[in-house]
Design a protein around this motif. Structure first.
Motif, mmCIF file in Angstrom:
data_model
loop_
_atom_site.group_PDB
_atom_site.id
_atom_site.type_symbol
_atom_site.label_atom_id
_atom_site.label_comp_id
_atom_site.label_asym_id
_atom_site.label_seq_id
_atom_site.Cartn_x
_atom_site.Cartn_y
_atom_site.Cartn_z
ATOM 1 N N ILE A 151 0.852 -1.121 0.106
ATOM 2 C CA ILE A 151 0.056 0.146 0.009
ATOM 3 C C ILE A 151 0.902 1.136 -0.011
ATOM 4 O O ILE A 151 0.510 2.302 -0.760
ATOM 5 N N SER A 152 1.859 1.220 0.683
ATOM 6 C CA SER A 152 2.662 2.509 1.133
ATOM 7 C C SER A 152 3.268 2.736 -0.347
ATOM 8 O O SER A 152 3.475 3.709 -0.910
ATOM 9 N N ASP A 172 2.057 1.933 -3.268
ATOM 10 C CA ASP A 172 1.075 2.340 -4.263
ATOM 11 C C ASP A 172 0.780 3.770 -3.993
ATOM 12 O O ASP A 172 0.553 4.603 -5.022
ATOM 13 N N LEU A 173 0.973 4.360 -2.806
ATOM 14 C CA LEU A 173 0.668 5.783 -2.478
ATOM 15 C C LEU A 173 1.551 6.692 -3.157
ATOM 16 O O LEU A 173 1.459 7.792 -3.541
ATOM 17 N N GLY A 213 1.113 6.696 -6.943
ATOM 18 C CA GLY A 213 0.212 7.221 -7.450
ATOM 19 C C GLY A 213 0.555 9.093 -7.491
ATOM 20 O O GLY A 213 0.116 9.661 -8.421
ATOM 21 N N ALA A 214 1.247 9.428 -6.413
ATOM 22 C CA ALA A 214 1.648 10.888 -6.317
ATOM 23 C C ALA A 214 2.670 10.904 -7.587
ATOM 24 O O ALA A 214 2.634 12.049 -8.285
ATOM 25 N N ALA A 241 -4.363 3.893 -5.539
ATOM 26 C CA ALA A 241 -3.646 5.046 -5.696
ATOM 27 C C ALA A 241 -3.147 5.289 -7.130
ATOM 28 O O ALA A 241 -3.461 6.327 -7.812
ATOM 29 N N ARG A 269 1.440 14.274 1.107
ATOM 30 C CA ARG A 269 -0.128 13.796 1.230
ATOM 31 C C ARG A 269 -0.507 13.758 2.777
ATOM 32 O O ARG A 269 -1.693 13.693 3.002
ATOM 33 N N SER A 307 -3.245 -1.862 7.891
ATOM 34 C CA SER A 307 -3.925 -1.807 6.529
ATOM 35 C C SER A 307 -4.323 -3.291 5.877
ATOM 36 O O SER A 307 -4.814 -3.462 4.920
ATOM 37 N N SER A 349 -7.968 2.501 3.857
ATOM 38 C CA SER A 349 -8.839 2.489 2.714
ATOM 39 C C SER A 349 -8.898 0.975 1.851
ATOM 40 O O SER A 349 -9.774 0.708 1.265
ATOM 41 N N SER A 350 -7.892 0.244 2.330
ATOM 42 C CA SER A 350 -7.957 -1.222 1.765
ATOM 43 C C SER A 350 -8.908 -2.170 2.377
ATOM 44 O O SER A 350 -9.018 -3.161 1.982
ATOM 45 N N GLU A 391 4.014 8.780 9.313
ATOM 46 C CA GLU A 391 3.048 9.675 8.960
ATOM 47 C C GLU A 391 2.580 10.397 10.293
ATOM 48 O O GLU A 391 2.130 11.750 10.334
#
Length: 454
Positions: free
Chosen positions: A10-11, A13-14, A17-18, A39, A166, A195, A229-230, A345
């Protein structure tokens, strides 16, 4: 021109995406495809594989899952790389898979940019030396790892950490509290169980038990579970329901508790109850010689049993917040969070926290047999970056509800402890550099393809 982006978990993918958004902004006609999840898909990347379920933690689980990924995906992706002939392969993290992808692309003469390569966090060692021969450029999030990579002959550039782009809340604290019918003036404690499904399954029960203990010592405590979100809220609700049902099943045997509790509370109840007994009632005599009316004793024991049952079956005020992780982090007075990217984060937002990680019995066995606790100084990213223990870490059996509550309550009730942690987290935030990492990396990628960015 087309660029392939391979991310894992997931990290990654974020981050992907950016990066894809910046590539499209700088080169609107670019074709992007690869491996990622929601993402990257939202950023216009054509996915040939979804990496949402690729996450693994322990060595045992990594090997099992990694072998499966390689067996399924390697042939497909080799075929896609040969067919599409990308101008650049852009890799993000996930060294188990992506280092192999770099070797393959390099053998075909395809340029390779590795963003967040293996060892991006480490301050010493030379295990990444092979990257010098299979990549054209490595983009690093920290100055120290950039210097270390350069010393190994790797073409490395410092770009900073994209996390800063983000990690920001969408609401004020007042808006957040109103959204979930909470009191903005009362303490808010965020629970971030992870997640991935297996993380939630292992971490959330301990967090819920800790919440009950915290609520006893922190007046007005409110709890919010950050649902990744997952995951679906239904998934979390299922764990909540299952947890209560377990307690209810145990509570069905409260009559045995009454018998056991009788010994403990007899002396406490005796003097009060004896004075209330009419002569006609049947009496009991304690070992200390105190006369106790039987019905009053039973009523008191039943009352205490009901109170004990409520303490184990009733959760304090608690809500679920889906897709609002950064608001949960920013507006919580303290967090209990699963180890991972979320800890960094939260550090960027300056929120005090307790880091925990609980896993399967196989992971517990591995943890002991491999002596991981003796080999690894820190597991939390804020502590790793600071090279000291800023945030408490509780791993496996150490992450008991009592230990979690024991670490978190002082963060709410002890001003000095809270201030010290916030100062340490501010230092970690400073290590992440300045915003703009995604744009800087996108420009480097376009330069490698021979195309000047706008």
């Amino acid at each position: 021109m087309n660029i392939a982006i391979f991310s894992g978990e997931i990290s990654g993918d974020l981050i992907g995406g950016a990066l894809a958004q910046e590539l499209r902004r700088l080169a609107p006609d670019i074709e992007l495809w690869g491996i990622g999840s929601s993402a990257m898909r939202a950023a216009g990347v054509e996915l040939v594989a979804d990496s949402a379920e690729w996450g693994a933690i322990s060595i045992t689980e990594s090997i099992t899952r990694g072998v499966g990924i390689l067996a399924r995906m390697a042939p497909l992706l080799k075929q896609e790389v040969r067919r599409r002939k990308p101008d650049l392969l852009l890799l993000i993290d996930f060294g188990f898979f992506n280092v192999r992808a770099a070797r393959f692309a390099h053998s075909l003469g395809i340029k390779v940019l590795y963003y967040f390569p293996p060892g991006a966090w480490r301050r010493s060692g030379d295990r990444e030396r092979e990257l010098a021969s299979i990549t054209d450029l490595c983009a690093l999030p920290f100055t120290w790892s950039t210097e270390r990579f350069q010393q190994m002959g790797i073409n490395a550039v410092y770009v900073g950490h994209p996390l800063l782009e983000r990690v920001r809340p969408a609401m004020t604290r007042a808006q957040f509290a109103a959204e979930f019918d909470m009191d903005p003036a009362a303490p808010i404690i965020g629970l971030l169980p992870g997640s991935r499904r297996h993380e939630v399954a292992h971490n959330l029960p301990a967090m819920l038990d800790a919440a009950r203990l915290i609520a006893r010592d922190v007046r007005g405590a409110q709890f919010v579970i950050g649902v990744a979100s997952s995951l679906s809220p239904e998934t979390i609700a299922g764990y909540l329901s299952g947890h209560r049902e377990l307690r209810d099943r145990l509570a069905e045997h409260w009559h045995e508790f009454v018998q056991e509790a009788g010994t403990r509370v007899m002396k406490q109840v005796a003097r009060t109850a004896a004075a209330l007994a009419p002569p006609s009632e049947r009496n009991l005599v304690t070992a200390a010689g105190v006369v106790v009316p039987e019905n009053k004793l039973r009523e008191e024991l039943e009352r205490q049993a009901r109170a004990a049952r409520r303490a184990t079956t009733t959760l304090p005020p608690l809500v679920l917040a889906k897709g609002l992780t950064y608001d949960v982090m920013a507006h919580s007075d303290a967090l209990v969070t699963c180890s991972g990217t979320a800890t960094l984060e939260a550090a960027a937002l300056g929120t005090p926290m307790v880091i925990i990680y609980r896993g399967s019995r196989i992971m517990e066995l591995e943890y002991h047999l491999r002596g991981i606790s003796k080999k690894i100084t820190h597991i939390g990213l804020p502590n790793i970056l600071a090279e000291r223990r800023i945030v408490p870490e509780l791993i496996q059996h150490e992450a008991s509800p009592e230990a979690i509550a024991g670490e978190l309550v002082p963060l709410l009730n002890n001003v000095k402890r809270r201030s010290e942690m916030k100062a340490g987290l501010a230092g970690v935030r400073a290590l992440l550099g300045e915003e703009g990492a995604s744009e800087r990396t996108a420009r480097l990628a376009l330069e490698l393809t021979g195309r000047a960015s706008q």
